[in-house]
Design an enzyme around this catalytic site. Structure first.
Site, PDB file in Angstrom:
ATOM      1  CG  HIS A  21      77.480  37.990  13.422  1.00  0.00           C
ATOM      2  ND1 HIS A  21      78.861  38.328  13.026  1.00  0.00           N
ATOM      3  CD2 HIS A  21      77.703  37.843  14.664  1.00  0.00           C
ATOM      4  CE1 HIS A  21      79.762  38.210  14.005  1.00  0.00           C
ATOM      5  NE2 HIS A  21      79.003  38.164  14.994  1.00  0.00           N
ATOM      6  CG  HIS A  77      75.246  38.176  18.848  1.00  0.00           C
ATOM      7  ND1 HIS A  77      75.769  37.037  18.980  1.00  0.00           N
ATOM      8  CD2 HIS A  77      76.126  38.969  18.348  1.00  0.00           C
ATOM      9  CE1 HIS A  77      77.259  37.216  18.671  1.00  0.00           C
ATOM     10  NE2 HIS A  77      77.473  38.379  18.130  1.00  0.00           N
TER      11      HIS A  77
HETATM   12  P1  AMP Z   1      81.077  37.899  17.530  1.00  0.00           P
HETATM   13  O1  AMP Z   1      82.097  37.606  18.317  1.00  0.00           O
HETATM   14  O2  AMP Z   1      80.161  39.045  17.700  1.00  0.00           O
HETATM   15  O3  AMP Z   1      81.755  38.061  16.021  1.00  0.00           O
HETATM   16  O4  AMP Z   1      80.046  36.513  17.243  1.00  0.00           O
HETATM   17  C1  AMP Z   1      80.624  35.391  16.583  1.00  0.00           C
HETATM   18  C2  AMP Z   1      79.472  34.318  17.118  1.00  0.00           C
HETATM   19  O5  AMP Z   1      79.546  33.323  16.298  1.00  0.00           O
HETATM   20  C3  AMP Z   1      79.970  33.736  18.497  1.00  0.00           C
HETATM   21  O6  AMP Z   1      78.476  34.002  19.335  1.00  0.00           O
HETATM   22  C4  AMP Z   1      80.003  32.403  18.249  1.00  0.00           C
HETATM   23  O7  AMP Z   1      79.915  31.453  19.147  1.00  0.00           O
HETATM   24  C5  AMP Z   1      79.621  32.127  16.867  1.00  0.00           C
HETATM   25  N1  AMP Z   1      80.016  30.854  16.029  1.00  0.00           N
HETATM   26  C6  AMP Z   1      81.347  30.913  15.598  1.00  0.00           C
HETATM   27  N2  AMP Z   1      81.634  29.558  14.888  1.00  0.00           N
HETATM   28  C7  AMP Z   1      80.370  29.257  14.702  1.00  0.00           C
HETATM   29  C8  AMP Z   1      79.836  28.386  13.938  1.00  0.00           C
HETATM   30  N3  AMP Z   1      80.364  27.510  13.116  1.00  0.00           N
HETATM   31  N4  AMP Z   1      78.416  28.103  13.907  1.00  0.00           N
HETATM   32  C9  AMP Z   1      77.454  28.917  14.677  1.00  0.00           C
HETATM   33  N5  AMP Z   1      77.832  29.955  15.321  1.00  0.00           N
HETATM   34  C10 AMP Z   1      79.139  29.991  15.268  1.00  0.00           C
END
Ligand code: AMP
Length: 142
Positions: A106, A108
């Site tokens: 993903h 950001h």
């Molecule tokens: P990363 O730590 O780079 O893997 O980012 C994962 C991101 O996903 C974090 O910013 C979380 O806040 C976000 N996240 C986790 N669960 C969900 C969800 N159910 N819906 C939307 N974002 C999420």
């Protein structure tokens, strides 16, 4: 989470893609989906993911990497406009050693304002009504 781990079909973003978990989507096409981060590091924090099962940049094809960047490139000005942000941060983490917490690739998109510190990674759940309002503003700005 190691860079070489097999893809986990039960990760949160895989469930969002299968509509087994809710998400507040701002955009989708054949290859990508973009939705509001539920624990935003700043208001307007959006995530862009490929539909394909890829854990990190090492397992993402060049075509899917291009698709994620194309969607990111489309949404960045919409996020900027909707949040009236003088700055935008793009970030992408690979492996838990790098801070990745969800094992589905993903990108950001995080609006930045001078003097407004970013919250830590995944620290605070957003108000869902507020997220939905911001998502509408972003959609309208695309
Ligand atoms: P990363 O730590 O780079 O893997 O980012 C994962 C991101 O996903 C974090 O910013 C979380 O806040 C976000 N996240 C986790 N669960 C969900 C969800 N159910 N819906 C939307 N974002 C999420």
């Amino acid at each position: 989470m190691q860079l070489t781990d097999a893809y986990d079909q039960q990760n949160i973003f895989a469930k969002i893609l299968r509509d087994e978990m809710p998400s507040i989507r701002v955009f989708e096409d054949e290859t990508t989906v973009a939705f509001m981060d539920i624990m935003p590091q700043a208001p307007g924090h959006v995530l862009v993911i490929p539909r394909v099962a890829a854990t990190n940049v090492l397992t993402l094809s060049a075509d899917d990497a291009r698709a994620v960047m194309t969607t990111t490139h489309l949404l960045a000005p919409a996020v900027q406009k909707a949040m009236e942000a003088p700055g935008l941060m793009l970030a992408q983490l690979n492996g838990s050693a790098a801070g990745q917490t969800v094992p589905h690739f993903h990108m950001h998109i995080i609006p930045r304002h001078k003097g407004l510190e970013m919250l830590g990674h995944g620290t605070e759940m957003a108000d869902i009504d507020e997220l939905a309002k911001i998502a509408t503003r972003i959609r309208d700005a695309i």
